[in-house]
Design a protein around this motif. Structure first.
Motif, PDB file in Angstrom:
ATOM      1  N   ALA A  94      -2.208 -88.452 -16.967  1.00 53.03           N
ATOM      2  CA  ALA A  94      -1.344 -87.439 -16.875  1.00 53.03           C
ATOM      3  C   ALA A  94      -1.170 -86.470 -15.647  1.00 53.03           C
ATOM      4  O   ALA A  94      -0.250 -86.008 -15.237  1.00 53.03           O
ATOM      5  N   CYS A  95      -2.502 -86.178 -15.170  1.00 54.14           N
ATOM      6  CA  CYS A  95      -2.826 -85.349 -13.969  1.00 54.14           C
ATOM      7  C   CYS A  95      -2.216 -85.743 -12.844  1.00 54.14           C
ATOM      8  O   CYS A  95      -1.335 -85.156 -12.006  1.00 54.14           O
ATOM      9  N   LEU A  96      -2.683 -87.130 -12.444  1.00 60.23           N
ATOM     10  CA  LEU A  96      -2.057 -87.947 -11.312  1.00 60.23           C
ATOM     11  C   LEU A  96      -0.586 -88.290 -11.311  1.00 60.23           C
ATOM     12  O   LEU A  96       0.115 -87.811 -10.182  1.00 60.23           O
ATOM     13  N   ALA A 198      11.034 -82.990 -16.155  1.00 63.66           N
ATOM     14  CA  ALA A 198      10.493 -84.140 -16.007  1.00 63.66           C
ATOM     15  C   ALA A 198       8.998 -84.482 -16.068  1.00 63.66           C
ATOM     16  O   ALA A 198       8.504 -85.218 -16.779  1.00 63.66           O
ATOM     17  N   MET A 199       8.205 -83.546 -15.296  1.00 66.00           N
ATOM     18  CA  MET A 199       6.859 -83.373 -15.400  1.00 66.00           C
ATOM     19  C   MET A 199       6.493 -83.164 -17.054  1.00 66.00           C
ATOM     20  O   MET A 199       5.505 -83.927 -17.335  1.00 66.00           O
ATOM     21  N   LEU A 204       4.070 -85.314 -21.737  1.00 66.69           N
ATOM     22  CA  LEU A 204       3.975 -85.679 -23.264  1.00 66.69           C
ATOM     23  C   LEU A 204       4.129 -87.175 -23.528  1.00 66.69           C
ATOM     24  O   LEU A 204       3.492 -87.636 -24.380  1.00 66.69           O
ATOM     25  N   HIS A 205       5.087 -87.952 -22.797  1.00 63.92           N
ATOM     26  CA  HIS A 205       4.933 -89.396 -22.841  1.00 63.92           C
ATOM     27  C   HIS A 205       3.866 -90.087 -22.814  1.00 63.92           C
ATOM     28  O   HIS A 205       3.160 -90.945 -23.586  1.00 63.92           O
ATOM     29  N   ALA A 209       1.410 -91.895 -25.774  1.00 65.37           N
ATOM     30  CA  ALA A 209       0.999 -93.352 -25.856  1.00 65.37           C
ATOM     31  C   ALA A 209      -0.667 -93.347 -25.957  1.00 65.37           C
ATOM     32  O   ALA A 209      -1.015 -94.230 -26.776  1.00 65.37           O
ATOM     33  N   CYS A 210      -1.386 -92.199 -25.336  1.00 61.39           N
ATOM     34  CA  CYS A 210      -2.860 -92.053 -25.823  1.00 61.39           C
ATOM     35  C   CYS A 210      -3.131 -92.034 -27.220  1.00 61.39           C
ATOM     36  O   CYS A 210      -4.099 -92.574 -27.801  1.00 61.39           O
TER      37      CYS A 210
END
Length: 225
Positions: A94-96, A198-199, A204-205, A209-210
């Motif tokens: 998520a961060c990267l 978008a970020m 959230l996506h 998924a996690c």
């Protein structure tokens, strides 16, 4: 020696270690070799028709990738990621990835959008057999315009470590349908050059998924015990 001969390129051949590594990696990522499976050098050598030396070197290579754990007196076993480890990998994603996306969007061209859309179309057809690979290609296609090759290498490594678990989730749930819709939304926001939205959608996506993956994996592991 003539100049023309000096310029003749050498043929590149894959070493036995590379071939063995690729085959074992494939089996691990597809789930053919499940987590915790013991990797016996003698047995693998006989099966693949090679000596123990390339098997041992291949296992060391896969250990460096996080796919295999070398244990004393047991040899290699397919690594098992704990729930906290999986959570950490998704948090790193998520961060990267949100950072990469923020750098990529201003530089994206119609070719970048078309490439991502073409990959997404293959996923939309419900092709679960190659879902992990297609998912990785779609995400990385979105970030290519950022021009951050080192970060992309790190990201590729993260994706490789969790791909086998994503395959499990897709196999046992209809997660690909939800993911495809979210992918479409992210791509459309990229087309609109809406970096902030978008970020947020990407973050959230990834974290959705996690959560879905951990829930699925916990159920599977509970049934096995």
């Amino acid at each position: 020696m003539s100049k023309s001969r000096e310029r003749t390129p050498k043929l590149v051949r894959h070493s036995t270690v590379d071939i063995v590594s690729r085959e074992l990696r494939r089996r691990i990522l597809t789930g053919e070799l499940p987590e915790g499976a013991q990797l016996l050098q003698v047995q693998l050598g006989e099966e693949l028709g090679v000596s123990r030396i390339p098997i041992r070197e291949a296992l060391r290579q896969l250990e460096a990738e996080g796919l295999v754990t070398i244990q004393s007196h047991k040899g290699g076993v397919v690594s098992v990621l704990s729930v906290p480890e999986i959570e950490e990998l998704f948090e790193l994603r998520a961060c990267l990835e949100t950072w990469l996306l923020s750098r990529a969007i201003p530089a994206m061209t119609s070719a970048h959008f078309d490439d991502a859309a073409n990959i997404l179309a293959q996923m939309h057809e419900g092709e679960t057999g190659h879902w992990g690979e297609l998912n990785q290609r779609f995400h990385e296609a979105l970030y290519l315009a950022a021009g951050r090759s080192t970060a992309m290498k790190f990201l590729h490594q993260i994706h490789r470590n969790i791909e086998r678990y994503v395959r499990l989730q897709v196999t046992f749930t209809s997660g690909w349908q939800k993911a495809s819709q979210e992918h479409q939304e992210i791509l459309e926001l990229c087309r609109q050059r809406d970096v902030k939205s978008a970020m947020a959608a990407l973050d959230l996506h990834i974290m959705n998924a996690c959560r879905d993956l951990i829930s699925c994996l916990s159920d599977l592991r509970e049934k096995e015990h």
